[in-house]
Design a protein around this motif. Structure first.
Motif, PDB file in Angstrom:
ATOM      1  N   ILE A  18       0.851  -1.187   0.000  1.00  0.00           N
ATOM      2  CA  ILE A  18       0.000   0.000   0.000  1.00  0.00           C
ATOM      3  C   ILE A  18       0.893   1.246   0.000  1.00  0.00           C
ATOM      4  O   ILE A  18       1.771   1.393   0.863  1.00  0.00           O
ATOM      5  N   PHE A  19       0.662   2.121  -0.965  1.00  0.00           N
ATOM      6  CA  PHE A  19       1.415   3.375  -1.056  1.00  0.00           C
ATOM      7  C   PHE A  19       0.491   4.529  -0.673  1.00  0.00           C
ATOM      8  O   PHE A  19      -0.642   4.634  -1.177  1.00  0.00           O
ATOM      9  N   LEU A  20       0.969   5.367   0.230  1.00  0.00           N
ATOM     10  CA  LEU A  20       0.214   6.547   0.654  1.00  0.00           C
ATOM     11  C   LEU A  20       0.939   7.811   0.224  1.00  0.00           C
ATOM     12  O   LEU A  20       2.155   7.953   0.482  1.00  0.00           O
ATOM     13  N   ASP A  21       0.224   8.663  -0.453  1.00  0.00           N
ATOM     14  CA  ASP A  21       0.795   9.941  -0.921  1.00  0.00           C
ATOM     15  C   ASP A  21       2.101   9.727  -1.677  1.00  0.00           C
ATOM     16  O   ASP A  21       3.096  10.442  -1.493  1.00  0.00           O
ATOM     17  N   GLY A  22       2.097   8.692  -2.499  1.00  0.00           N
ATOM     18  CA  GLY A  22       3.234   8.436  -3.384  1.00  0.00           C
ATOM     19  C   GLY A  22       4.372   7.647  -2.778  1.00  0.00           C
ATOM     20  O   GLY A  22       5.357   7.353  -3.466  1.00  0.00           O
ATOM     21  N   GLU A  23       4.278   7.244  -1.516  1.00  0.00           N
ATOM     22  CA  GLU A  23       5.366   6.502  -0.877  1.00  0.00           C
ATOM     23  C   GLU A  23       4.828   5.198  -0.272  1.00  0.00           C
ATOM     24  O   GLU A  23       3.679   5.134   0.191  1.00  0.00           O
ATOM     25  N   TYR A  24       5.709   4.168  -0.282  1.00  0.00           N
ATOM     26  CA  TYR A  24       5.316   2.890   0.333  1.00  0.00           C
ATOM     27  C   TYR A  24       5.020   3.108   1.821  1.00  0.00           C
ATOM     28  O   TYR A  24       5.795   3.751   2.532  1.00  0.00           O
ATOM     29  N   ALA A  25       3.887   2.559   2.287  1.00  0.00           N
ATOM     30  CA  ALA A  25       3.492   2.752   3.685  1.00  0.00           C
ATOM     31  C   ALA A  25       3.493   1.440   4.470  1.00  0.00           C
ATOM     32  O   ALA A  25       4.098   1.344   5.538  1.00  0.00           O
ATOM     33  N   PHE A  26       2.834   0.427   3.921  1.00  0.00           N
ATOM     34  CA  PHE A  26       2.761  -0.867   4.623  1.00  0.00           C
ATOM     35  C   PHE A  26       2.226  -1.918   3.638  1.00  0.00           C
ATOM     36  O   PHE A  26       1.799  -1.585   2.526  1.00  0.00           O
ATOM     37  N   ALA A  27       2.263  -3.184   4.098  1.00  0.00           N
ATOM     38  CA  ALA A  27       1.737  -4.283   3.284  1.00  0.00           C
ATOM     39  C   ALA A  27       0.566  -4.921   4.014  1.00  0.00           C
ATOM     40  O   ALA A  27       0.499  -4.891   5.256  1.00  0.00           O
ATOM     41  N   VAL A  28      -0.365  -5.490   3.249  1.00  0.00           N
ATOM     42  CA  VAL A  28      -1.532  -6.134   3.868  1.00  0.00           C
ATOM     43  C   VAL A  28      -1.822  -7.470   3.186  1.00  0.00           C
ATOM     44  O   VAL A  28      -1.452  -7.708   2.037  1.00  0.00           O
ATOM     45  N   ASP A  29      -2.518  -8.319   3.940  1.00  0.00           N
ATOM     46  CA  ASP A  29      -3.020  -9.577   3.421  1.00  0.00           C
ATOM     47  C   ASP A  29      -4.197  -9.316   2.484  1.00  0.00           C
ATOM     48  O   ASP A  29      -4.904  -8.304   2.636  1.00  0.00           O
ATOM     49  N   GLU A  30      -4.416 -10.210   1.546  1.00  0.00           N
ATOM     50  CA  GLU A  30      -5.522 -10.040   0.602  1.00  0.00           C
ATOM     51  C   GLU A  30      -6.870  -9.944   1.325  1.00  0.00           C
ATOM     52  O   GLU A  30      -7.748  -9.163   0.931  1.00  0.00           O
TER      53      GLU A  30
END
Length: 268
Positions: A18-30
């Motif tokens: 997940i990218f927030l405001d153009g930068e990588y933020a975190f990863a999530v499960d499907e």
């Protein structure tokens, strides 16, 4: 608030960056992605981000547990130990255990019943051994007790198992006297975890009356071994020690004297 500007799949199946405001933020499960309906352009508050990450931590722990359960049934203790091994925080472990229990995947009662039936089919273990193995797997004493086990592994089925064990052991000890066979087999049944009263029933049902020919063959085989062993000790010691050892092995004293007399005649 932050805006989701990009969602990309990782090489690992079922994980998304997940990218927030153009930068990588975190990863999530499907599953988390679907649960929160995450999509490009969506705005997230700090509180929402925290809840998403908390749920992802839970899903991570949950997936470890489900994968562990995929191979076979597990006890609550085994699941807890596996998640601790993976350094999952206790709060998430408790949550996962509750979820799996509600879904019917974690049931120590069902595990006990399945384990006992498997032991009946694949091993020759009696209730005492089965009870010990259940305790080792973390099943509580309330579930892993003799009464509960024998409700499944009934006395009649235990006697049938012991009958097979007795037949197998008699073949194994065929070079021993009938009395020695009986002693060794009785002890073997104890070590396999059967109760004394049922062992007595099983042994009484088996016929340990000595077969004259088999007893003679066993006496000759055992006697020859001791006769050779003590040959260098002199005739008197050889006779005494051989007689002593054969008597301890359960052979009839008269048959022993007859066999030794034959050996002395041959050696003369």
């Amino acid at each position: 608030m932050a805006t989701i500007t990009k969602i990309s799949a990782q090489k690992r199946p079922g994980r998304y960056n997940i990218f927030l405001d153009g930068e990588y933020a975190f990863a999530v499960d499907e599953g988390v992605l679907v649960q929160f309906a995450l999509a490009k352009g969506q705005e997230l508050t700090p509180d929402q981000i925290a809840r998403i990450q908390e749920q992802d931590n839970f899903r991570h722990a949950y997936n470890i547990a489900v994968n562990y359960l995929a191979h076979q049934l597990r006890t609550r203790h085994e699941i807890w130990a596996k998640l601790e091994e993976k350094e999952v925080p206790p709060a998430y472990i408790k949550q996962v255990a509750a979820e799996l229990t509600e879904q019917g995947y974690l049931d120590d009662h069902a595990y006990r019943d399945s384990f006992v039936r498997t032991q009946m089919v694949t091993t020759e273990n009696g209730p005492t051994i089965i009870e010990r193995k259940l305790r080792e797997k973390g099943i509580s004493p309330e579930l892993a007790n003799r009464e509960a086990i024998t409700d499944i592994f009934t006395p009649a089925e235990q006697l049938a198992t012991m009958a097979k064990l007795i037949a197998k052991q008699r073949n194994h000890y065929r070079r021993n006297s009938a009395r020695e066979q009986e002693r060794k087999i009785r002890q073997h049944l104890y070590t396999k975890g059967f109760a004394g009263d049922l062992i007595t029933q099983a042994m009484d049902a088996a016929d340990f009356t000595p077969d004259p020919e088999e007893e003679a063959d066993a006496l000759a085989a055992q006697g020859a071994k001791y006769w050779r062993r003590y040959a260098s000790k002199g005739a008197a010691v050889q006779k005494r020690k051989t007689k002593q050892m054969l008597y301890q092995k359960g052979f009839d004293l008269g048959a022993i004297d007859t066999w030794i007399a034959e050996q002395e005649t041959e050696d003369a």
